[in-house]
Every structure is written in structure tokens, then in C-alpha cells.
Design a protein around this motif. Structure first.
Motif, mmCIF file in Angstrom:
data_model
loop_
_atom_site.group_PDB
_atom_site.id
_atom_site.type_symbol
_atom_site.label_atom_id
_atom_site.label_comp_id
_atom_site.label_asym_id
_atom_site.label_seq_id
_atom_site.Cartn_x
_atom_site.Cartn_y
_atom_site.Cartn_z
ATOM 1 N N ALA A 78 0.793 -1.232 0.000
ATOM 2 C CA ALA A 78 0.000 0.000 0.000
ATOM 3 C C ALA A 78 0.826 1.283 0.000
ATOM 4 C CB ALA A 78 -0.968 -0.006 1.182
ATOM 5 N N PRO A 79 1.873 1.421 0.830
ATOM 6 C CA PRO A 79 2.574 2.708 0.870
ATOM 7 C C PRO A 79 3.110 3.149 -0.488
ATOM 8 C CG PRO A 79 3.198 1.369 2.751
ATOM 9 C CD PRO A 79 2.395 0.480 1.853
ATOM 10 N N GLU A 80 3.732 2.237 -1.218
ATOM 11 C CA GLU A 80 4.297 2.578 -2.520
ATOM 12 C C GLU A 80 3.210 2.932 -3.534
ATOM 13 O OE1 GLU A 80 7.568 0.625 -5.596
ATOM 14 O OE2 GLU A 80 6.255 -0.717 -4.456
ATOM 15 N N LEU A 81 2.126 2.186 -3.522
ATOM 16 C CA LEU A 81 1.059 2.428 -4.487
ATOM 17 C C LEU A 81 0.316 3.725 -4.192
ATOM 18 C CD1 LEU A 81 -0.268 -1.228 -4.764
ATOM 19 C CD2 LEU A 81 0.918 0.065 -6.553
ATOM 20 N N LEU A 82 0.048 3.979 -2.930
ATOM 21 C CA LEU A 82 -0.612 5.233 -2.568
ATOM 22 C C LEU A 82 0.256 6.436 -2.918
ATOM 23 C CD1 LEU A 82 -2.131 4.216 0.886
ATOM 24 C CD2 LEU A 82 -3.423 4.732 -1.193
ATOM 25 N N ALA A 83 1.560 6.300 -2.700
ATOM 26 C CA ALA A 83 2.481 7.390 -3.039
ATOM 27 C C ALA A 83 2.487 7.665 -4.543
ATOM 28 C CB ALA A 83 3.891 7.057 -2.559
ATOM 29 N N ALA A 84 2.182 6.639 -5.343
ATOM 30 C CA ALA A 84 2.137 6.799 -6.794
ATOM 31 C C ALA A 84 0.779 7.311 -7.274
ATOM 32 C CB ALA A 84 2.446 5.467 -7.469
ATOM 33 N N GLY A 85 -0.163 7.539 -6.347
ATOM 34 C CA GLY A 85 -1.456 8.103 -6.710
ATOM 35 C C GLY A 85 -2.527 7.091 -7.051
ATOM 36 N N VAL A 86 -2.277 5.813 -6.762
ATOM 37 C CA VAL A 86 -3.266 4.776 -7.034
ATOM 38 C C VAL A 86 -4.243 4.688 -5.860
ATOM 39 C CG1 VAL A 86 -3.611 2.345 -7.606
ATOM 40 C CG2 VAL A 86 -1.496 3.509 -8.301
ATOM 41 N N ARG A 87 -5.520 4.518 -6.150
ATOM 42 C CA ARG A 87 -6.495 4.275 -5.096
ATOM 43 C C ARG A 87 -6.603 2.777 -4.840
ATOM 44 N NH1 ARG A 87 -11.666 8.359 -5.962
ATOM 45 N NH2 ARG A 87 -10.489 10.303 -5.952
ATOM 46 N N LEU A 88 -6.804 2.422 -3.587
ATOM 47 C CA LEU A 88 -6.803 1.016 -3.194
ATOM 48 C C LEU A 88 -8.129 0.650 -2.524
ATOM 49 C CD1 LEU A 88 -3.252 0.774 -1.557
ATOM 50 C CD2 LEU A 88 -3.862 0.570 -3.983
ATOM 51 N N ILE A 89 -8.650 -0.519 -2.890
ATOM 52 C CA ILE A 89 -9.789 -1.124 -2.215
ATOM 53 C C ILE A 89 -9.332 -2.494 -1.746
ATOM 54 C CG2 ILE A 89 -12.168 -1.927 -2.414
ATOM 55 C CD1 ILE A 89 -12.602 0.164 -4.607
ATOM 56 N N ASP A 90 -9.191 -2.641 -0.446
ATOM 57 C CA ASP A 90 -8.610 -3.852 0.136
ATOM 58 C C ASP A 90 -9.711 -4.743 0.689
ATOM 59 O OD1 ASP A 90 -6.964 -5.753 1.276
ATOM 60 O OD2 ASP A 90 -6.592 -4.557 3.074
ATOM 61 N N LEU A 91 -9.811 -5.960 0.138
ATOM 62 C CA LEU A 91 -10.833 -6.904 0.597
ATOM 63 C C LEU A 91 -10.329 -7.812 1.710
ATOM 64 C CD1 LEU A 91 -11.601 -6.154 -2.503
ATOM 65 C CD2 LEU A 91 -13.201 -8.033 -2.265
ATOM 66 N N SER A 92 -9.066 -7.658 2.104
ATOM 67 C CA SER A 92 -8.558 -8.390 3.265
ATOM 68 C C SER A 92 -8.828 -7.564 4.518
ATOM 69 C CB SER A 92 -7.062 -8.663 3.109
ATOM 70 O OG SER A 92 -6.291 -7.513 3.436
ATOM 71 N N ALA A 93 -8.303 -8.031 5.641
ATOM 72 C CA ALA A 93 -8.560 -7.344 6.918
ATOM 73 C C ALA A 93 -7.490 -6.336 7.290
ATOM 74 C CB ALA A 93 -8.679 -8.382 8.032
ATOM 75 N N ASP A 94 -6.545 -6.060 6.397
ATOM 76 C CA ASP A 94 -5.365 -5.278 6.774
ATOM 77 C C ASP A 94 -5.691 -3.896 7.313
ATOM 78 O OD1 ASP A 94 -4.009 -7.466 5.901
ATOM 79 O OD2 ASP A 94 -2.766 -6.422 4.433
#
Length: 344
Positions: free
Chosen positions: A84-100
């Protein structure tokens, strides 16, 4: 049109996401990952998708995903928080279906999931992806924590009563049943047909990892500490969750007043169906659809029973993730989610 990726595409949730996203009019599924199946056509592993996609599984790194608009994580716990940290820094939005990112407390996550949280600084940024309750937070979010399947059914059932301050805080009970697909696609002895058929089994009675998620969300709704006795059961069926929820009212209400409370609360919610008072929703009526059906009972004055039924793979996972995607981009919330439940 946006470009999305699915990380972890070989489980039931991953393929259900693909089933819902492929016909979505605003989405191009650009990447679906699997290290174990890299190079194989998706429809080779899942023939139900033949004629609908030419995608192949790929084993890509975080850098390969940075050009996408949204990434869905349909992965085991622990994967999303690493990437997540690297992807968010690149401007990608994340939808996480795990419990993280479902629990706000990293120590609580470590206690229940038996691993240290590698990105605790991101926890305050995560929105809890239950649109019926937290739509405004989701709308401006870059990181959405898709709720668990049991918590979805339980929370939608208790929420109107807690929002209105009608329930006594003590003695809440969530007696829940789930189909075997909720345990994932990994082969396990207790889930094979000769072991699970013709049998009902309770599990996690002394403590299930969905309990702290349920209690944290209900406490947030109520503005007070809420504890729930949550007991899940494994049922001899593939899909579905049925939650029977018990509570005591501070003072008795008429059946009509209870019904009106729920009917008004969910009147504008496209994916919550409040049945007439005294009915009994069944899992077969929600199979394959992104809907929660709810019915109310009051066996004795002041004793309320809420029945809540969802498909654990749709409203309990992939469908809710697509609903969250629609909220993120201010699209109609039912876009790509108009499937009619399957019968028989």
C-alpha cells in the motif's frame, strides 16, 4: 473509463470481482495477478469466463501496478499493507478486501491476525467501506477497507437501532451461519463435501477475528462501547450468510414503529431490502446479488430479533467492493450491480 487491477485473482473473491467488473461500463480490467498461475489464461482456470475476457494471470510487482487508477486486493491478510505505501504514493487508489485496514488499532490487528501491522501509519487514512453508513468518508478516500462478510450482515442489521439509541448496550447476540465459500478456495479437510455436507458446525465461539471488527463499528455507530456475543456456524451450502441478531430495547415499541424505523433508514439504499414485518429472509433469495435482505420480529415486548441475509461473496465481499468503487468515482451506486439473484 478507468483502468483497474486485481491483485490475487485465483480465489473465490478475486474471480467474483472479475465477474462483476468485466461488464462494468466505466471499467477496464487491465491486470489480474497470480504468482502461481502467471501466464495462464484466466478463462482456462475459470471456464465460466470464456468469451468474456482474454486476460492472463501475471506476476507483477508494485511498480508494474502504479499506472493503474484503482487496485483491488483480493489477497490473504498481510499483502495489501506491504504494497500500500508505494502504491498510494504513486497516486493509485486502493480497495482492500482483506482485513489489513479494517481495524483502527494496529495492536488489535496483531492480536487477532497474529502478525504485526507493517503500515500502521496508514490506518487513520483508511475508510471503512460500508457505504450505507460511511458513504461520505468513502467518497474522498484513497484507501478503502472493504468490510468482512459477517460484519456486513451484522452491522446493517443492528445499525438503525443503535443509531436511534434504542438498544441496551449489554446482551447483544449475533448468531450467524455461512456457506463454505467464506473459508476461501484452499483445499481443507473440514470443507470437502463428505466432511461438510449434512452437518452444521459452530466455530470461533470463544473468539472470532470478525468480532473486534463488528464491535468497533457498532461502537462507532452508537457512540459508546458495544460488546457482542458473535457465534459463526459453517453450513452445508456454497454461498450465503444468515445472521440472527438479538437485542433488548430500552422500552417496548410497537411492531409498526420498529418497521418504520428500518424502512425509513434504508429507504434510499439500493442494496438493503427491508421485508415486511415478521418475514424470514433466506440466503437463496440473495444468491449472486449485491443485496442485504432484512426482516424484524418482536417475540416479546422489548425483545427485538433482526434477520439479515447476504451473499458472502457479493454484498459480503466483491459486490461491496464494486459499490465502493462507484462511490469513489461518484457514479450511480448500482452501476454494474444490477444482477438479479439466482434461483433455484
Amino acid at each position: 473509463m478507468i483502468r483497474v487491477g486485481i491483485v490475487g485473482g485465483t480465489g473465490y473473491t478475486g474471480v467474483e470481482l472479475l465477474r462483476l467488473l468485466l461488464p462494468h461500463p466505466e471499467v477496464e480490467v487491465a491486470v489480474i495477478t497470480s504468482r502461481g498461475e502467471a501466464g495462464q489464461r484466466v478463462d482456462g482456470l475459470f471456464p465460466s469466463l470464456r468469451g468474456h475476457t482474454d486476460l492472463k494471470f501475471s506476476a507483477v510487482s508494485g511498480k508494474d501496478l502504479q499506472g493503474l487508477d484503482v487496485i483491488f486486493f483480493a489477497t490473504p491478510h498481510g499483502v495489501a499493507m506491504e504494497m500500500a505505501p508505494e502504491l498510494l504514493a504513486a497516486g493509485v487508489r486502493l480497495i482492500d478486501l482483506s482485513a489489513d485496514f479494517r481495524l483502527s488499532d494496529a495492536a488489535l490487528f496483531a492480536e487477532w491476525y497474529h502478525q504485526e501491522h507493517s503500515s500502521p501509519a496508514l490506518l487513520p487514512q483508511a475508510s471503512y467501506g460500508l457505504p450505507e453508513l460511511f458513504r461520505d468518508e468513502i467518497r474522498g478516500s484513497r484507501l478503502v477497507a472493504n468490510p468482512g462478510c459477517y460484519p456486513t450482515a451484522v452491522t446493517l442489521g443492528f445499525a438503525p437501532l443503535l443509531e436511534a439509541g434504542l438498544l441496551e448496550a449489554g446482551g447483544l447476540i449475533a448468531d450467524c451461519k455461512s456457506g463454505v465459500s467464506g473459508a476461501g478456495r484452499t483445499a481443507r479437510l473440514g470443507l470437502i463435501l463428505p466432511e461438510s455436507a449434512d452437518s452444521v458446525t459452530a466455530y470461533g465461539v470463544s473468539g472470532h477475528r470478525h468480532r473486534p471488527e463488528i464491535e468497533e463499528t457498532l461502537s462507532r455507530i452508537a457512540g459508546a462501547d458495544i460488546q457482542v456475543q458473535f457465534t459463526p456456524h459453517l453450513m452445508p451450502m456454497i454461498r450465503g450468510i444468515h445472521a440472527t441478531l438479538y437485542g433488548r430495547l430500552h422500552k417496548p415499541m410497537s411492531n409498526e414503529a420498529l418497521q418504520d424505523l428500518f424502512a425509513q433508514r434504508y429507504a434510499q439504499e439500493p442494496f438493503v431490502d427491508v421485508l415486511p414485518f415478521g418475514e424470514h429472509p433466506s440466503t437463496r433469495t440473495v444468491r449472486g446479488a449485491n443485496v442485504c435482505r432484512i426482516a424484524l420480529h418482536q417475540p416479546r415486548p422489548g425483545q427485538v430479533v433482526v434477520l439479515s441475509a447476504i451473499d458472502n461473496l457479493v454484498k459480503g465481499a466483491a459486490g461491496q467492493a464494486v459499490q465502493n468503487l462507484n462511490v469513489l468515482f461518484a457514479w450511480p451506486e448500482n452501476l454494474g450491480l444490477a444482477q438479479i439473484p439466482l434461483l433455484p
